[in-house]
Write a protein that holds these residues in place. Structure first.
Motif, PDB file in Angstrom:
ATOM      1  N   GLY A 286       4.758 -10.579   2.785  1.00 42.39           N
ATOM      2  CA  GLY A 286       3.373 -10.114   2.774  1.00 42.39           C
ATOM      3  C   GLY A 286       2.888  -9.800   1.371  1.00 42.39           C
ATOM      4  N   PHE A 287       3.743  -9.114   0.591  1.00 46.25           N
ATOM      5  CA  PHE A 287       3.372  -8.816  -0.789  1.00 46.25           C
ATOM      6  C   PHE A 287       3.288 -10.083  -1.635  1.00 46.25           C
ATOM      7  CE2 PHE A 287       4.838  -4.393   0.114  1.00 46.25           C
ATOM      8  CZ  PHE A 287       3.681  -3.735  -0.300  1.00 46.25           C
ATOM      9  N   ASP A 288       4.196 -11.039  -1.372  1.00 42.41           N
ATOM     10  CA  ASP A 288       4.181 -12.305  -2.127  1.00 42.41           C
ATOM     11  C   ASP A 288       2.865 -13.054  -1.925  1.00 42.41           C
ATOM     12  OD1 ASP A 288       6.663 -11.860  -3.159  1.00 42.41           O
ATOM     13  OD2 ASP A 288       7.737 -13.058  -1.668  1.00 42.41           O
ATOM     14  N   PHE A 289       2.331 -12.977  -0.710  1.00 40.27           N
ATOM     15  CA  PHE A 289       1.088 -13.685  -0.400  1.00 40.27           C
ATOM     16  C   PHE A 289      -0.152 -12.823  -0.609  1.00 40.27           C
ATOM     17  CE2 PHE A 289       4.110 -16.353   1.904  1.00 40.27           C
ATOM     18  CZ  PHE A 289       3.662 -17.626   1.573  1.00 40.27           C
ATOM     19  N   GLY A 290       0.041 -11.620  -1.170  1.00 38.34           N
ATOM     20  CA  GLY A 290      -1.085 -10.763  -1.499  1.00 38.34           C
ATOM     21  C   GLY A 290      -1.774 -10.136  -0.303  1.00 38.34           C
ATOM     22  N   LEU A 291      -1.048  -9.955   0.802  1.00 35.87           N
ATOM     23  CA  LEU A 291      -1.648  -9.354   1.999  1.00 35.87           C
ATOM     24  C   LEU A 291      -1.835  -7.854   1.805  1.00 35.87           C
ATOM     25  CD1 LEU A 291       0.354 -11.139   4.865  1.00 35.87           C
ATOM     26  CD2 LEU A 291      -1.850 -11.785   3.875  1.00 35.87           C
ATOM     27  N   SER A 292      -2.830  -7.305   2.480  1.00 34.68           N
ATOM     28  CA  SER A 292      -3.083  -5.865   2.426  1.00 34.68           C
ATOM     29  C   SER A 292      -2.076  -5.134   3.317  1.00 34.68           C
ATOM     30  CB  SER A 292      -4.499  -5.557   2.908  1.00 34.68           C
ATOM     31  OG  SER A 292      -4.631  -5.873   4.290  1.00 34.68           O
ATOM     32  N   GLU A 293      -2.003  -3.825   3.134  1.00 35.53           N
ATOM     33  CA  GLU A 293      -1.116  -3.018   3.983  1.00 35.53           C
ATOM     34  C   GLU A 293      -1.475  -3.181   5.454  1.00 35.53           C
ATOM     35  OE1 GLU A 293      -0.096   1.706   4.842  1.00 35.53           O
ATOM     36  OE2 GLU A 293      -0.844   1.091   2.862  1.00 35.53           O
ATOM     37  N   HIS A 294      -2.761  -3.215   5.760  1.00 33.31           N
ATOM     38  CA  HIS A 294      -3.216  -3.367   7.136  1.00 33.31           C
ATOM     39  C   HIS A 294      -2.714  -4.681   7.735  1.00 33.31           C
ATOM     40  CE1 HIS A 294      -6.139  -4.630  10.275  1.00 33.31           C
ATOM     41  NE2 HIS A 294      -6.107  -3.333  10.603  1.00 33.31           N
ATOM     42  N   ASP A 295      -2.810  -5.765   6.968  1.00 34.37           N
ATOM     43  CA  ASP A 295      -2.371  -7.064   7.471  1.00 34.37           C
ATOM     44  C   ASP A 295      -0.858  -7.108   7.672  1.00 34.37           C
ATOM     45  OD1 ASP A 295      -4.953  -8.004   7.504  1.00 34.37           O
ATOM     46  OD2 ASP A 295      -4.841  -8.920   5.507  1.00 34.37           O
ATOM     47  N   ILE A 296      -0.128  -6.477   6.740  1.00 34.26           N
ATOM     48  CA  ILE A 296       1.336  -6.455   6.873  1.00 34.26           C
ATOM     49  C   ILE A 296       1.757  -5.657   8.096  1.00 34.26           C
ATOM     50  CG2 ILE A 296       3.469  -5.665   5.779  1.00 34.26           C
ATOM     51  CD1 ILE A 296       2.204  -6.236   3.077  1.00 34.26           C
ATOM     52  N   LEU A 297       1.083  -4.544   8.338  1.00 35.11           N
ATOM     53  CA  LEU A 297       1.399  -3.728   9.516  1.00 35.11           C
ATOM     54  C   LEU A 297       1.142  -4.511  10.801  1.00 35.11           C
ATOM     55  CD1 LEU A 297      -0.019  -0.241   8.440  1.00 35.11           C
ATOM     56  CD2 LEU A 297       2.377  -0.877   8.713  1.00 35.11           C
ATOM     57  N   GLU A 298       0.056  -5.288  10.811  1.00 35.98           N
ATOM     58  CA  GLU A 298      -0.239  -6.102  11.993  1.00 35.98           C
ATOM     59  C   GLU A 298       0.842  -7.154  12.216  1.00 35.98           C
ATOM     60  OE1 GLU A 298      -4.150  -7.795  11.800  1.00 35.98           O
ATOM     61  OE2 GLU A 298      -5.043  -6.045  12.816  1.00 35.98           O
ATOM     62  N   ARG A 299       1.323  -7.776  11.133  1.00 41.18           N
ATOM     63  CA  ARG A 299       2.385  -8.774  11.241  1.00 41.18           C
ATOM     64  C   ARG A 299       3.683  -8.147  11.744  1.00 41.18           C
ATOM     65  NH1 ARG A 299       1.741 -13.653   8.490  1.00 41.18           N
ATOM     66  NH2 ARG A 299       3.951 -13.726   7.955  1.00 41.18           N
ATOM     67  N   LEU A 300       3.974  -6.961  11.278  1.00 39.51           N
ATOM     68  CA  LEU A 300       5.179  -6.260  11.730  1.00 39.51           C
ATOM     69  C   LEU A 300       5.111  -5.972  13.228  1.00 39.51           C
ATOM     70  CD1 LEU A 300       5.689  -3.704   8.795  1.00 39.51           C
ATOM     71  CD2 LEU A 300       7.262  -5.531   9.427  1.00 39.51           C
ATOM     72  N   GLN A 301       3.945  -5.483  13.672  1.00 36.23           N
ATOM     73  CA  GLN A 301       3.786  -5.182  15.099  1.00 36.23           C
ATOM     74  C   GLN A 301       3.929  -6.428  15.957  1.00 36.23           C
ATOM     75  OE1 GLN A 301       0.529  -2.117  16.033  1.00 36.23           O
ATOM     76  NE2 GLN A 301       0.018  -2.692  13.920  1.00 36.23           N
ATOM     77  N   HIS A 302       3.329  -7.506  15.501  1.00 35.32           N
ATOM     78  CA  HIS A 302       3.327  -8.745  16.283  1.00 35.32           C
ATOM     79  C   HIS A 302       4.704  -9.408  16.306  1.00 35.32           C
ATOM     80  CE1 HIS A 302       1.955 -12.485  18.038  1.00 35.32           C
ATOM     81  NE2 HIS A 302       2.464 -13.153  16.999  1.00 35.32           N
ATOM     82  N   LYS A 303       5.329  -9.548  15.144  1.00 36.93           N
ATOM     83  CA  LYS A 303       6.583 -10.292  15.050  1.00 36.93           C
ATOM     84  C   LYS A 303       7.786  -9.497  15.582  1.00 36.93           C
ATOM     85  CE  LYS A 303       5.419 -13.469  11.289  1.00 36.93           C
ATOM     86  NZ  LYS A 303       5.750 -14.676  12.092  1.00 36.93           N
ATOM     87  N   LEU A 304       7.751  -8.183  15.415  1.00 41.23           N
ATOM     88  CA  LEU A 304       8.875  -7.356  15.858  1.00 41.23           C
ATOM     89  C   LEU A 304       8.634  -6.711  17.217  1.00 41.23           C
ATOM     90  CD1 LEU A 304       9.768  -5.535  12.506  1.00 41.23           C
ATOM     91  CD2 LEU A 304      10.688  -7.675  13.408  1.00 41.23           C
ATOM     92  N   ASN A 305       7.391  -6.841  17.721  1.00 41.08           N
ATOM     93  CA  ASN A 305       7.021  -6.235  18.999  1.00 41.08           C
ATOM     94  C   ASN A 305       7.284  -4.724  18.981  1.00 41.08           C
ATOM     95  OD1 ASN A 305       6.042  -6.142  21.651  1.00 41.08           O
ATOM     96  ND2 ASN A 305       8.062  -6.492  22.527  1.00 41.08           N
ATOM     97  N   VAL A 306       6.752  -4.071  17.947  1.00 43.26           N
ATOM     98  CA  VAL A 306       6.919  -2.626  17.803  1.00 43.26           C
ATOM     99  C   VAL A 306       5.548  -1.968  17.714  1.00 43.26           C
ATOM    100  CG1 VAL A 306       9.152  -2.810  16.652  1.00 43.26           C
ATOM    101  CG2 VAL A 306       7.065  -2.811  15.272  1.00 43.26           C
ATOM    102  N   PRO A 307       5.448  -0.675  18.062  1.00 40.63           N
ATOM    103  CA  PRO A 307       4.166   0.033  17.940  1.00 40.63           C
ATOM    104  C   PRO A 307       3.808   0.273  16.484  1.00 40.63           C
ATOM    105  CG  PRO A 307       5.889   1.555  18.602  1.00 40.63           C
ATOM    106  CD  PRO A 307       6.497   0.188  18.647  1.00 40.63           C
ATOM    107  N   LEU A 308       2.565   0.672  16.249  1.00 36.18           N
ATOM    108  CA  LEU A 308       2.074   0.901  14.895  1.00 36.18           C
ATOM    109  C   LEU A 308       2.911   1.939  14.158  1.00 36.18           C
ATOM    110  CD1 LEU A 308       0.022   0.549  12.623  1.00 36.18           C
ATOM    111  CD2 LEU A 308      -1.466   2.202  13.794  1.00 36.18           C
TER     112      LEU A 308
END
Length: 323
Positions: A286-308
């Motif tokens: 996420g940092f390599d592609f310049g994503l914001s914290e909000h976008d990285i958190l969304e990716r974490l929730q989606h890919k790992l199936n975990v709550p915020l």
């Protein structure tokens, strides 16, 4: 369908474990007196863990509110009367680089609470000298001392400060004039404390194995299994180890006798380790592609199936290592 696993929150399970007077007294005897039985379980009494105070300034007032993990008062009879001391435990899963200041705040809150209670006795000047009335305290008044010990349950060596001075940028010539505040620290992963309570012995022995980076997971599984069988470790101790390590435990593995299948526990450790590795990879990408914290958190929730909340824990855990 009944849940097969249950999340054991570190703060909850550790508060429950250290609420036991026998385990609490044994820990402080180990941490303060090299295992000598100075503090006895029947001398301990639970106190309110919430400390609230009001810092009063000329132009404003600020409310300070903090909740300790565990605090008890020790009431000891001696030849000179009754001695009192407050004993507090703060449990840390992660390294906190401002921990000395945090402990200083907890201790101040405890003293401020005593002062406020004492000051209520002096609402009028009757029988008081002028300085005593202004202080809301007599020269002979004394407060109960407080001792706080921080227990760190992380698998990395503590590299944070253990004194207030270590947090400050002080010129050498000024150090003697800047008050310091020392923090008592115990690392669960590595210590030479002498325990007598069988639960504490098993608890710290197992944590040393679980948190060790010198052996593989399979080796740790074998060692802990052998340890549990040889010492007939109580179920509550195993649950506390799992909670302190922020893992899950399979309750179907618990027999009626309270034994636990340690291999199942370590399978959960392994799964959590794999998830953390995947989370770290997502954050780095996420940092390599310049994503914001909000976008990285969304990716974490989606890919790992975990709550915020869990995604935020992973982000806080690995983002500093990535930046």
């Amino acid at each position: 369908m009944a849940r097969k696993t249950q999340d054991l929150k570190p703060d909850t399970v550790l508060k429950n474990y250290w609420s036991h007077n026998g385990q609490f007294a044994d820990f402080f005897n180990a941490a303060l007196f090299d295992g000598e039985q100075v503090i006895l379980p029947d001398e301990l009494k639970d106190m309110d863990t919430e400390e609230s105070s009001l810092l009063e300034h000329r132009d404003y007032s600020e409310s300070i509110k903090a909740a300790r993990d565990n605090i008890k008062i020790c009431k000891k009879s001696t030849a000179y009367g009754v001695e009192l001391v407050m004993l507090g435990i703060e449990s840390q899963e992660h390294i906190h680089y401002a921990m000395p200041m945090r402990v200083m705040g907890y201790d101040y809150g405890t003293y401020k609470k005593q002062y406020d209670s004492n000051a209520k006795s002096y609402r009028t000047a009757n029988g008081l000298k002028e300085d005593e009335y202004l202080s809301r305290m007599k020269k002979t008044d004394k407060f109960t001392p407080v001792i706080t010990v921080v227990i760190y349950y992380g698998d990395n060596p503590w590299d944070g400060a253990t004194t207030l001075h270590a947090m400050l940028n002080i010129p050498d010539r000024m150090k003697p004039f800047v008050n310091d505040y020392k923090m008592l620290l115990v690392e669960a992963r590595q210590n030479d404390l002498i325990f007598h309570n069988v639960n504490n012995i098993a608890f710290f022995d197992m944590l040393k194995i679980v948190l060790s980076k010198d052996i593989t997971t399979n080796e740790a599984r074998k060692k802990v299994t052998e340890y549990a069988m040889e010492h007939d470790v109580d179920k509550t101790v195993v649950m506390t180890v799992a909670g302190a390590a922020n893992r899950k435990i399979d309750y179907n593995a618990l027999s009626k006798k309270g034994d636990v299948t340690m291999c199942t526990l370590f399978d959960e450790f392994t799964k959590e380790g794999e998830i953390k590795g995947e989370a770290k990879g997502i954050i780095e990408a996420g940092f390599d592609f310049g994503l914001s914290e909000h976008d990285i958190l969304e990716r974490l929730q989606h890919k790992l199936n975990v709550p915020l909340q869990k995604a935020q824990e992973y982000f806080e855990m690995f983002s500093k290592q990535t930046i």
